[in-house]
Design a protein around this motif. Structure first.
Motif, mmCIF file in Angstrom:
data_model
loop_
_atom_site.group_PDB
_atom_site.id
_atom_site.type_symbol
_atom_site.label_atom_id
_atom_site.label_comp_id
_atom_site.label_asym_id
_atom_site.label_seq_id
_atom_site.Cartn_x
_atom_site.Cartn_y
_atom_site.Cartn_z
ATOM 1 N N LEU A 78 0.863 -1.194 0.000
ATOM 2 C CA LEU A 78 0.000 0.000 0.000
ATOM 3 C C LEU A 78 0.891 1.232 0.000
ATOM 4 O O LEU A 78 2.002 1.197 0.562
ATOM 5 C CB LEU A 78 -0.869 0.038 1.267
ATOM 6 N N LEU A 79 0.395 2.298 -0.584
ATOM 7 C CA LEU A 79 1.164 3.543 -0.592
ATOM 8 C C LEU A 79 0.229 4.736 -0.436
ATOM 9 O O LEU A 79 -0.711 4.897 -1.220
ATOM 10 C CB LEU A 79 1.920 3.673 -1.918
ATOM 11 N N PHE A 80 0.489 5.542 0.581
ATOM 12 C CA PHE A 80 -0.199 6.828 0.728
ATOM 13 C C PHE A 80 0.779 7.920 0.326
ATOM 14 O O PHE A 80 1.957 7.867 0.702
ATOM 15 C CB PHE A 80 -0.579 7.078 2.198
ATOM 16 N N ILE A 89 3.591 7.220 3.094
ATOM 17 C CA ILE A 89 3.674 6.031 3.962
ATOM 18 C C ILE A 89 3.611 4.794 3.077
ATOM 19 O O ILE A 89 2.704 4.670 2.237
ATOM 20 C CB ILE A 89 2.532 5.975 5.004
ATOM 21 N N ARG A 90 4.574 3.908 3.249
ATOM 22 C CA ARG A 90 4.592 2.634 2.530
ATOM 23 C C ARG A 90 4.246 1.524 3.524
ATOM 24 O O ARG A 90 4.763 1.520 4.642
ATOM 25 C CB ARG A 90 5.990 2.353 1.987
ATOM 26 N N ILE A 91 3.394 0.606 3.076
ATOM 27 C CA ILE A 91 3.001 -0.522 3.930
ATOM 28 C C ILE A 91 3.137 -1.797 3.102
ATOM 29 O O ILE A 91 2.685 -1.835 1.948
ATOM 30 C CB ILE A 91 1.548 -0.362 4.425
ATOM 31 N N GLU A 92 3.760 -2.817 3.671
ATOM 32 C CA GLU A 92 3.875 -4.111 2.976
ATOM 33 C C GLU A 92 3.340 -5.202 3.886
ATOM 34 O O GLU A 92 3.559 -5.153 5.104
ATOM 35 C CB GLU A 92 5.342 -4.397 2.653
ATOM 36 N N GLY A 93 2.645 -6.145 3.302
ATOM 37 C CA GLY A 93 2.109 -7.228 4.125
ATOM 38 C C GLY A 93 1.339 -8.218 3.287
ATOM 39 O O GLY A 93 1.378 -8.169 2.054
#
Ligand code: FMN
Length: 195
Positions: A78-80, A89-93
């Motif tokens: 995900l990327l905001f 904000i980068r989110i990985e999962g």
């Protein structure tokens, strides 16, 4: 300016609150990247509809391109990006499906026309023309009449359970702040990264 905190969720809460105040449109919009069975990536925007320490939730058509790719490979990113705040904000999962009850509750909160749209749209598949979509909307409007519109079986949500989160904040002369969090075992480790 922001200081690094031990817990990525409290920093996420602060930044999201500021985005809600500053962004003119959809502060909850985020890019969702998936990969297909051959490892080829693709991305598109979706809306964050809920979040807590267990993950970040969005809703979609399960038979869409992204739905198929997630089925083949649950790893996503995900990327905001909030231009007004110069923050990313980068989110990985990996994703987990939300429960049917959670999806039903969110679907019930949507405007009636959006509920009809979820039935009418064969998301990501070829459309002959705008008329085909409008015809399907009319068909489902007639089908449901004034009655309750149930959630389509092909429409639900996913929770992205984060294993890494990174916060980037613009600083002068490209000497930006980067705070990287990784989840190992039962806690989060925080590190500063060079910009
Ligand atoms: C700001 C914005 C928000 C969006 N939110 C969603 C969403 O929450 N869920 C969704 O399925 N599509 C959403 N879309 C449409 C997707 O970007 C995409 O076009 C659609 O889901 C089909 O993607 P796919 O073919 O990769 O599955 C949004 C688009 C934009 C520009």
């Amino acid at each position: 300016m922001s200081a690094m905190e031990n817990d990525p969720f409290s920093l996420f809460a602060k930044w999201m609150k500021e985005a809600e105040k500053n962004e003119p449109n959809d502060p909850n919009a985020m890019a969702l990247a998936t990969v297909d069975g051959d490892g080829r990536p693709s991305s598109r925007m979706v809306l964050l509809k809920g979040w807590d320490q267990t993950g970040f939730v969005f809703y979609t058509n399960l038979e869409s391109r992204k739905g198929g790719e997630i089925q083949a490979n649950p790893n996503v990113a995900l990327l905001f990006h909030w231009k007004s705040l110069k923050r990313q904000i980068r989110i990985e999962g990996a994703v987990q499906p939300v429960t049917p009850e959670e999806a039903d509750a969110y679907f019930a909160s949507r405007p009636r026309i959006s509920q009809i749209g979820a039935w009418a749209s064969l998301q990501s598949r070829p459309l002959e023309g705008r008329f085909e979509l409008e015809r399907r909307v009319a068909e489902f409007t007639a089908k449901f009449g004034l009655g309750e519109i149930t959630r389509p079986p092909h429409w639900s949500g996913f929770r992205v359970v984060p294993r890494a989160m990174e916060f980037w904040h613009d600083r002068p002369f490209r000497l930006h702040d980067r705070f990287a969090y990784s989840h190992d075992g039962d806690g989060w480790t925080a590190r500063h990264l060079f910009p």
